[in-house]
Enzyme design. Structure first.
Site, PDB file in Angstrom:
ATOM      1  N   LYS A  79     -29.442  37.674  -9.039  1.00  0.00           N
ATOM      2  CA  LYS A  79     -30.219  36.438  -8.866  1.00  0.00           C
ATOM      3  C   LYS A  79     -31.271  36.326  -9.967  1.00  0.00           C
ATOM      4  CE  LYS A  79     -32.910  34.055  -5.255  1.00  0.00           C
ATOM      5  NZ  LYS A  79     -33.392  34.151  -3.869  1.00  0.00           N
ATOM      6  N   SER A 149     -32.411  30.458  -1.117  1.00  0.00           N
ATOM      7  CA  SER A 149     -32.571  30.283  -2.532  1.00  0.00           C
ATOM      8  C   SER A 149     -31.583  31.083  -3.363  1.00  0.00           C
ATOM      9  CB  SER A 149     -33.990  30.659  -2.925  1.00  0.00           C
ATOM     10  OG  SER A 149     -34.222  32.029  -2.678  1.00  0.00           O
ATOM     11  N   SER A 173     -33.463  33.265   2.507  1.00  0.00           N
ATOM     12  CA  SER A 173     -32.766  33.075   1.229  1.00  0.00           C
ATOM     13  C   SER A 173     -31.559  33.961   0.992  1.00  0.00           C
ATOM     14  CB  SER A 173     -33.756  33.262   0.076  1.00  0.00           C
ATOM     15  OG  SER A 173     -34.632  32.177  -0.009  1.00  0.00           O
TER      16      SER A 173
END
Lengths: 441, 441
Positions: A79, A149, A173
């Site tokens: 990420k 996210s 997330s």
């Protein structure tokens, strides 16, 4: 056949690297070709460099067999709020456009030391701190959000663009994209894996998250990252038979849609039909303020976290984060401490409740992934567990009205991560095969 | 006179930059010349580059007056466990020799945005996590330790090599060097300033620390970093008259030497003689386990923090940190959670006690700086406050048997940082002028 190499789980690929039937560079090439084909639609990656990946792969192929690490050649997507040497880290923020801190996050350092191949950086909402979706689409239906996210990490693993990936969770997330994309997602016990080098939103909430398409792959990562319970987890040879589960609808159950309602019912029935006991429980009354407390902590900590960016370029910061810094939320320090201390007092209470069961079954999301990619959806069923610091694993297997995947979460007491992985394995086998949803990818 | 420019506090220098009587580059030159003369003995800096400092200074001089930040031209030394663009960050670890992550820590980002001049990196014990001293000596007596782990930052500020500096504290790493070097040192409320980009030892303990030779300078930094109480601090126009202090010897008082015993007595007497009330208090019995709990949290968190370095180069890691990772301490996760939750429950209890007073007076150290630089001394009087997350300010003014400085600490409830700074200002005026110790530097 060789076109399908990219479909291997990490465990499957590892086995072939070990027996010499597959080279890391062949495997990487298959992944890269697949990513090239799907990137225009799915947009999972913010940064990926073919030659850099192949260079890593060839270097790994050159490592003598007796010097190879436990993740030798395992490709992992990271990420883009986690630092990686040799690659930009941009946080989906114009302030960090093309920024490249030459440092590896603790997680990435451990992965490299274990021989993993760092594929590239996956798309995230701004600083993993907003619900405005990046360009990533849900690989099962490109008109829908992959969640956030950790949008790119969840989508990449579901779409076979990476066998495993790193995400983060401050609200929901990691678990939400896990459910929306139909993959396994794990939020380990808070601070059980170093979060060094991962963008800070809230110190007491932020947790590294893991994605995979199998529990065995999550176990591989857990081993490398050193997750370790006090008791070695017992081998579960008889499936869920004789196990004791709790089913907890939580204080926000009124936000569960039909998909999640059906999944909770079906999930419990399946476990019972395989010989497990499932007991419905509720939160004690003193847990009622947990969602509000999470929100207070999150927004108050956001003031501290984004003050530097606010000072440097307020105009390039999402409005919601500007509001954190300017304390538009109106929380005082006194209220913050009530929330902080209130949640602290609930943690041992939750552990005491959860340790009566092999796992507690809870919703992962309100429902299947909503349409559109503007919003990444709601963390309402996740934030309480983030605040309580407990391990959570999303297990796929169910589906919503539009055929999109829905998962359920298993929750355990803090530092029961290894035990939860074992339980998730046997539960996952049932839910994945009988829950009603199958990936068409 | 111009030779003495380096002696200005930040506030004094700022005033001259503002009225145009001093250029940042002149000031920087004076500091650099002074550092050059003293570095061979004091060894406060791990990294400092004359041309880089002067380049920053000239760029600041070119900033039009109406575009200058609140710290315009203020020189600040940064502990070498905090990331700084354009400079190495080496953590006093062979693993990070010459390593230069191109990223600013959140604190450094805010300082630069406010116009500060980043001088260089100061020496630290390995990862700010051991008590083995670096080469830095105490500027008041080079045969003695400056304390640690913020050895270089404490020494640099005392020796007029920087008006202000950043340190960190996980046990006593900010307050102890403050006392040993005879300067003001502040550990703000935990997580009230972002710790992003500062090496992790223990998430729940690590705190950014501040050094200065005056409270006004600490207030300057506090303002830029956004420290803010619920109530604006009241202006104290009548000194300590009518104020209420508590004097707390703590549960480790048996480790206080003559210097600290005398300082506690003298400190209380002086405040009384100026019209304050000083009441001796003790910890309630449930605080007894606090020192043990701190130690358990520290060592257990060290396992997570240093696992990456352990995997990469175990042989280059200090033995004590290897032991953290290998759990030589023997703490279970269960014991860890008891400590973690135990401390959590004490925090609001401490706040309730402390808010009855303008401040609580506690020892900063067992005694003056011990001889030798091999060990940086004991954190026994600091670690409890680190665990409780409360703001602490070391105030110099007293001395030990060998004429070395000794400070006392003022402690307040969480998020009373601004109020504590105001109290520390009036207390400092008394202790500094009448406590008996004067810097000869």
């Amino acid at each position: 056949m060789s076109n399908d190499l990219y479909r291997f789980t990490a465990t499957e690929a590892l086995k072939r690297f070990e027996d010499g039937s597959l080279k890391v560079s062949e495997y990487a090439t298959s992944l890269l070709d697949h990513i090239d084909r799907h990137q225009p639609t799915v947009q999972a990656f913010e940064y990926i460099d073919r030659s850099q990946v192949l260079q890593q792969a060839r270097a790994l192929d050159d490592v003598p067999k007796d010097k190879r690490g436990p993740l030798h050649g395992v490709a992992i997507a990271v990420k883009d709020v986690i630092y990686t040497k040799g690659m930009p880290t941009q946080h989906n923020s114009p302030i960090y456009k093309d920024d490249q801190p030459e440092v590896d996050a603790a997680s990435v350092m451990m992965l490299r030391a274990a021989g993993a191949l760092i594929l590239g950086k996956t798309r995230t909402t701004e600083f993993a701190a907003t619900v405005k979706g990046p360009a990533t689409t849900n690989p099962h239906d490109s008109s829908r959000t992959p969640g956030g996210s950790s949008s790119g990490s969840g989508a990449a693993v579901a779409d076979f663009q990476a066998p495993v990936a790193l995400g983060t969770q401050t609200g929901g997330s990691t678990i939400r994209p896990g459910s929306f994309n139909g993959v396994y997602a794990m939020k380990p016990t808070w601070a059980s894996i170093s979060r060094e080098g991962q963008k800070v939103y809230s110190l007491i909430l932020d947790t590294l998250g893991l994605y995979a398409r199998s529990i065995d792959d999550l176990k591989l990562l857990a081993e490398v990252f050193g997750l370790k319970d006090d008791q070695p987890p017992r081998a579960l040879t008889d499936g869920v038979k004789g196990m004791k589960f709790a089913l907890l609808r939580t204080m926000v159950w009124d936000q569960a849609g039909l998909g999640t309602r059906n999944a909770m019912e079906r999930g419990a029935e399946l476990l019972k039909s395989h010989g497990a006991e499932v007991k419905e429980i509720g939160f004690p009354a003193d847990f009622d303020r947990l969602p509000d407390w999470h929100s207070c902590i999150l927004k108050s900590d956001g003031r501290t976290a984004f003050r530097p960016e606010y000072m440097v370029a307020k105009n390039k910061l999402d409005r919601s984060l500007v509001e954190h810094v300017e304390e538009a939320h109106g929380y005082t320090r006194k209220t913050y401490l009530e929330a902080f201390d209130g949640v602290s007092a609930l943690r041992p209470k939750w552990d005491a409740i959860a340790q009566e069961y092999d796992a507690v079954i809870v919703p992962s999301v309100p429902d299947e992934a909503p349409g559109g990619i503007e919003s990444t959806g709601s963390a309402v069923f996740n934030s309480m567990w983030t605040a309580l610091h407990v391990p959570v694993i999303n297990i796929p297997g169910f589906q919503g009205e539009h055929g999109m995947p829905i998962g359920l979460s298993l929750v355990a007491p803090r530092y029961h991560d290894q035990a939860l992985l074992e339980v998730a394995k046997v539960v996952g086998e049932i839910w994945e095969s009988e829950g009603g949803w199958k990936s068409k990818l």
